[in-house]
Design a protein around this motif. Structure first.
Motif, mmCIF file in Angstrom:
data_model
loop_
_atom_site.group_PDB
_atom_site.id
_atom_site.type_symbol
_atom_site.label_atom_id
_atom_site.label_comp_id
_atom_site.label_asym_id
_atom_site.label_seq_id
_atom_site.Cartn_x
_atom_site.Cartn_y
_atom_site.Cartn_z
ATOM 1 N N SER A 56 -4.038 3.548 6.504
ATOM 2 C CA SER A 56 -5.277 2.888 6.126
ATOM 3 C C SER A 56 -5.760 3.323 4.757
ATOM 4 N N MET A 57 -6.416 2.378 4.097
ATOM 5 C CA MET A 57 -6.906 2.599 2.749
ATOM 6 C C MET A 57 -8.365 2.190 2.672
ATOM 7 N N GLN A 58 -8.992 2.512 1.575
ATOM 8 C CA GLN A 58 -10.378 2.135 1.332
ATOM 9 C C GLN A 58 -10.411 0.843 0.535
ATOM 10 N N SER B 31 -12.340 11.426 4.790
ATOM 11 C CA SER B 31 -11.028 11.780 5.333
ATOM 12 C C SER B 31 -10.919 11.542 6.830
ATOM 13 N N ALA C 105 -12.865 0.635 5.481
ATOM 14 C CA ALA C 105 -11.573 1.314 5.525
ATOM 15 C C ALA C 105 -10.643 0.462 6.374
ATOM 16 N N SER C 106 -9.519 0.037 5.796
ATOM 17 C CA SER C 106 -8.645 -0.893 6.495
ATOM 18 C C SER C 106 -7.237 -0.773 5.942
ATOM 19 N N THR C 107 -6.333 -1.584 6.479
ATOM 20 C CA THR C 107 -4.996 -1.711 5.921
ATOM 21 C C THR C 107 -4.945 -2.975 5.075
ATOM 22 N N ASN D 282 -4.663 4.153 -4.500
ATOM 23 C CA ASN D 282 -5.573 5.261 -4.198
ATOM 24 C C ASN D 282 -5.874 6.093 -5.445
ATOM 25 N N GLN E 268 0.846 -1.180 0.000
ATOM 26 C CA GLN E 268 0.000 0.000 0.000
ATOM 27 C C GLN E 268 0.883 1.232 0.000
ATOM 28 N N THR F 233 -9.514 7.809 6.905
ATOM 29 C CA THR F 233 -8.408 7.383 6.056
ATOM 30 C C THR F 233 -7.240 8.345 6.193
ATOM 31 N N THR F 234 -6.049 7.832 5.981
ATOM 32 C CA THR F 234 -4.857 8.673 6.017
ATOM 33 C C THR F 234 -4.354 8.991 4.622
#
Length: 237
Positions: free
Chosen positions: A14-16, A64, A105-107, A202, A9, A67-68
């Motif tokens: 964290s991502m969607q 936002s 939303a997770s890693t 992303n 990633q 998520t980072t």
């Protein structure tokens, strides 16, 4: 081989990632995510140090806040001053993600671990349920016809769109892809490596990039590192 988690990633956390589920309700009915405790599907076992602390399901409020890294929706053009085709979705309300149930939303590490628990340890669903989900049929209509086989919530995909996915062949994996506003993802089980993985980008500008390039290269590199084999997997085609 034991558990191998493959995760890639962009730097930042964290991502969607899309999650499989029913479509949102329409009209005056409540949305399905307001009626369901979605975190209950995530397994938790203190004795195995198994938990998903960085996984959350978004329903309302700015994306936002959870998520980072912000997703970018749309395809850029060659003209540098033309920015109307690409939109940062961080300020958008999370309810827009319901169109594909893409509200997890997770890693990538936690998503890969979820698929390990689902498909290998089988701690989430019964064996009968997994067998039913794995009854795959090639898609005969639409964008994925001839390339993707689909069961009940599981896909069999191939990194190369020039070949039909066949379980057990290099480049094929059992899991599910994801495409939502600003994000693309692939995740699942690579049987030859006894490994689960998750890859997220992303940007949703190129539908084939995550599977055909990132996932393909992860499988190729992992086969060399884990098995000492150069499988000569054609990436990008």
């Amino acid at each position: 081989l034991g558990l191998v988690l493959l995760a890639l990633q962009p730097t930042g956390g964290s991502m969607q990632t899309p999650v499989i589920g029913p479509m949102p309700a329409h009209g005056g009915s409540p949305a399905w995510w307001d009626m369901t405790e979605l975190r209950s599907i995530l397994p938790k076992d203190p004795e195995r140090n198994l938990s998903f602390p960085r996984s959350t399901f978004l329903s309302r409020g700015p994306i936002s806040e959870a998520t980072t890294i912000f997703g970018r929706h749309g395809k850029p053009t060659l003209w540098p001053l033309d920015n109307d085709h690409v939109i940062d979705i961080g300020a958008q309300d999370a309810s827009i993600l319901g169109w594909v149930c893409g509200n997890l939303a997770s890693t990538t590490e936690e998503v890969a671990r979820f698929f390990w628990e689902l498909l290998v340890e089988r701690t989430i669903l019964s064996d009968d349920s997994i067998e039913y989900m794995s009854r795959l049929e090639p898609l005969g209509l639409g964008w994925g016809r001839g390339h993707i086989s689909y069961g009940s919530g599981l896909m069999l995909k191939q990194t190369s769109w020039a070949h039909t996915a066949k379980y057990g062949e290099w480049g094929a994996y059992l899991g599910h892809g994801g495409n939502t506003y600003g994000f693309l993802s692939e995740q699942g089980l690579i049987p030859q490596l006894n490994a689960t993985f998750s890859v997220v980008a992303n940007s949703n500008a190129d539908d084939l990039f995550v599977a055909g390039v990132l996932t393909c290269q992860i499988i190729a590199v992992a086969s060399e590192e884990v098995l000492g084999r150069n499988i000569r997997l054609p990436c990008g085609g």
